[in-house]
Design a protein around this motif. Structure first.
Motif, PDB file in Angstrom:
ATOM      1  N   ASP A 170      43.895 -56.068 -31.922  1.00 28.14           N
ATOM      2  CA  ASP A 170      43.399 -54.851 -31.276  1.00 28.14           C
ATOM      3  C   ASP A 170      42.406 -54.108 -32.165  1.00 28.14           C
ATOM      4  O   ASP A 170      41.813 -53.113 -31.734  1.00 28.14           O
ATOM      5  CB  ASP A 170      44.564 -53.912 -30.934  1.00 28.14           C
ATOM      6  N   THR A 171      42.245 -54.566 -33.402  1.00 21.32           N
ATOM      7  CA  THR A 171      41.285 -53.934 -34.301  1.00 21.32           C
ATOM      8  C   THR A 171      39.888 -53.998 -33.709  1.00 21.32           C
ATOM      9  O   THR A 171      39.402 -55.067 -33.341  1.00 21.32           O
ATOM     10  CB  THR A 171      41.301 -54.647 -35.669  1.00 21.32           C
ATOM     11  N   ALA A 172      39.265 -52.840 -33.593  1.00 23.65           N
ATOM     12  CA  ALA A 172      37.951 -52.758 -32.959  1.00 23.65           C
ATOM     13  C   ALA A 172      37.436 -51.333 -33.025  1.00 23.65           C
ATOM     14  O   ALA A 172      38.183 -50.400 -33.329  1.00 23.65           O
ATOM     15  CB  ALA A 172      38.034 -53.197 -31.491  1.00 23.65           C
ATOM     16  N   MET A 173      36.161 -51.193 -32.710  1.00 21.97           N
ATOM     17  CA  MET A 173      35.592 -49.881 -32.423  1.00 21.97           C
ATOM     18  C   MET A 173      35.815 -49.659 -30.931  1.00 21.97           C
ATOM     19  O   MET A 173      35.419 -50.501 -30.117  1.00 21.97           O
ATOM     20  CB  MET A 173      34.111 -49.849 -32.758  1.00 21.97           C
ATOM     21  N   TYR A 174      36.432 -48.537 -30.601  1.00 18.38           N
ATOM     22  CA  TYR A 174      36.740 -48.224 -29.218  1.00 18.38           C
ATOM     23  C   TYR A 174      35.766 -47.173 -28.695  1.00 18.38           C
ATOM     24  O   TYR A 174      35.513 -46.161 -29.363  1.00 18.38           O
ATOM     25  CB  TYR A 174      38.171 -47.716 -29.092  1.00 18.38           C
ATOM     26  N   TYR A 175      35.253 -47.442 -27.494  1.00 19.87           N
ATOM     27  CA  TYR A 175      34.279 -46.560 -26.866  1.00 19.87           C
ATOM     28  C   TYR A 175      34.791 -46.102 -25.509  1.00 19.87           C
ATOM     29  O   TYR A 175      35.351 -46.901 -24.759  1.00 19.87           O
ATOM     30  CB  TYR A 175      32.955 -47.283 -26.644  1.00 19.87           C
ATOM     31  N   CYS A 176      34.558 -44.839 -25.178  1.00 18.69           N
ATOM     32  CA  CYS A 176      34.780 -44.411 -23.808  1.00 18.69           C
ATOM     33  C   CYS A 176      33.444 -44.455 -23.069  1.00 18.69           C
ATOM     34  O   CYS A 176      32.380 -44.339 -23.677  1.00 18.69           O
ATOM     35  CB  CYS A 176      35.412 -43.030 -23.731  1.00 18.69           C
ATOM     36  N   ALA A 177      33.529 -44.656 -21.780  1.00 19.82           N
ATOM     37  CA  ALA A 177      32.341 -44.783 -20.954  1.00 19.82           C
ATOM     38  C   ALA A 177      32.580 -44.096 -19.621  1.00 19.82           C
ATOM     39  O   ALA A 177      33.722 -43.987 -19.158  1.00 19.82           O
ATOM     40  CB  ALA A 177      32.002 -46.254 -20.734  1.00 19.82           C
ATOM     41  N   ALA A 178      31.496 -43.654 -19.000  1.00 17.73           N
ATOM     42  CA  ALA A 178      31.601 -42.948 -17.726  1.00 17.73           C
ATOM     43  C   ALA A 178      30.459 -43.336 -16.805  1.00 17.73           C
ATOM     44  O   ALA A 178      29.353 -43.655 -17.257  1.00 17.73           O
ATOM     45  CB  ALA A 178      31.570 -41.435 -17.962  1.00 17.73           C
ATOM     46  N   GLU A 179      30.757 -43.333 -15.529  1.00 18.14           N
ATOM     47  CA  GLU A 179      29.736 -43.596 -14.531  1.00 18.14           C
ATOM     48  C   GLU A 179      30.236 -43.068 -13.208  1.00 18.14           C
ATOM     49  O   GLU A 179      31.441 -43.146 -12.908  1.00 18.14           O
ATOM     50  CB  GLU A 179      29.437 -45.094 -14.422  1.00 18.14           C
ATOM     51  N   MET A 180      29.322 -42.538 -12.405  1.00 11.33           N
ATOM     52  CA  MET A 180      29.705 -42.062 -11.075  1.00 11.33           C
ATOM     53  C   MET A 180      30.185 -43.237 -10.238  1.00 11.33           C
ATOM     54  O   MET A 180      29.635 -44.340 -10.316  1.00 11.33           O
ATOM     55  CB  MET A 180      28.530 -41.365 -10.402  1.00 11.33           C
ATOM     56  N   CYS A 181      31.198 -42.991  -9.441  1.00 15.16           N
ATOM     57  CA  CYS A 181      31.706 -44.064  -8.595  1.00 15.16           C
ATOM     58  C   CYS A 181      32.376 -43.461  -7.372  1.00 15.16           C
ATOM     59  O   CYS A 181      32.844 -42.334  -7.400  1.00 15.16           O
ATOM     60  CB  CYS A 181      32.688 -44.946  -9.368  1.00 15.16           C
ATOM     61  N   THR A 182      32.418 -44.251  -6.313  1.00 16.23           N
ATOM     62  CA  THR A 182      33.068 -43.794  -5.091  1.00 16.23           C
ATOM     63  C   THR A 182      34.504 -44.278  -5.024  1.00 16.23           C
ATOM     64  O   THR A 182      35.353 -43.635  -4.408  1.00 16.23           O
ATOM     65  CB  THR A 182      32.306 -44.292  -3.855  1.00 16.23           C
ATOM     66  N   TRP A 183      34.809 -45.428  -5.677  1.00 16.03           N
ATOM     67  CA  TRP A 183      36.188 -45.915  -5.706  1.00 16.03           C
ATOM     68  C   TRP A 183      36.499 -46.503  -7.076  1.00 16.03           C
ATOM     69  O   TRP A 183      37.206 -45.930  -7.861  1.00 16.03           O
ATOM     70  CB  TRP A 183      36.445 -46.928  -4.606  1.00 16.03           C
ATOM     71  N   PHE A 184      35.938 -47.691  -7.373  1.00 16.03           N
ATOM     72  CA  PHE A 184      36.158 -48.330  -8.662  1.00 16.03           C
ATOM     73  C   PHE A 184      34.862 -48.956  -9.143  1.00 16.03           C
ATOM     74  O   PHE A 184      33.947 -49.209  -8.358  1.00 16.03           O
ATOM     75  CB  PHE A 184      37.226 -49.422  -8.571  1.00 16.03           C
ATOM     76  N   LEU A 185      34.808 -49.210 -10.418  1.00 13.20           N
ATOM     77  CA  LEU A 185      33.720 -49.962 -11.003  1.00 13.20           C
ATOM     78  C   LEU A 185      34.307 -51.158 -11.729  1.00 13.20           C
ATOM     79  O   LEU A 185      35.423 -51.088 -12.246  1.00 13.20           O
ATOM     80  CB  LEU A 185      32.920 -49.106 -11.982  1.00 13.20           C
ATOM     81  N   PRO A 186      33.553 -52.252 -11.811  1.00  8.52           N
ATOM     82  CA  PRO A 186      34.051 -53.400 -12.587  1.00  8.52           C
ATOM     83  C   PRO A 186      34.144 -53.040 -14.062  1.00  8.52           C
ATOM     84  O   PRO A 186      33.362 -52.218 -14.565  1.00  8.52           O
ATOM     85  CB  PRO A 186      32.998 -54.482 -12.333  1.00  8.52           C
TER      86      PRO A 186
END
Length: 124
Positions: free
Chosen positions: A89-105
């Motif tokens: 699990d060692t890693a650089m972790y990033y949060c991300a955001a995008e507008m969506c109507t239900w889900f995004l891949p």
């Protein structure tokens, strides 16, 4: 302009837990899907989990049952509770955001807004 700031990374031993947070400024997250990604050593960016505005979530197989993604729309905040951590699990972790109507891949190209990352290091 969407701005995301992660916090909560650190170094723990295998089997331990960490909670990552991501706060967003100057916008309302209600209409956005939010996600966590990670860059492991020598690996391509990997989707960890995504949550839609209603709280429904999808996880990568590698973290199912160990990680929990959640959000607090009133605080414009995203969280990732990580339990039973493993060295992989060692890693650089990033949060991300995008507008969506239900889900995004759960793929990087689906998201346009990114934080700067927080490092998670798991020792064996």
């Amino acid at each position: 302009q969407v701005q995301l700031v992660e916090s909560g990374g650190g170094s723990v031993q295998a089997g331990g837990s960490l909670r990552l947070s991501c706060t967003a400024s100057e916008y309302k997250t209600n209409n956005y899907c939010l996600a966590w990604f990670r860059d492991g050593p020598g690996k391509e960016r990997e989707g960890v989990a995504v949550i839609n505005r209603d709280g429904a979530s999808i996880y990568a197989d590698s973290v199912k049952g160990r990680f929990t993604i959640s959000r607090d729309n009133a605080k414009n905040a995203l969280y990732l509770q990580m339990n039973s951590l493993k060295p992989e699990d060692t890693a650089m972790y990033y949060c991300a955001a995008e507008m969506c109507t239900w889900f995004l891949p759960l793929i990087p190209s689906a998201f346009n807004y990114w934080g700067q990352g927080t490092q998670v290091t798991i020792s064996s």
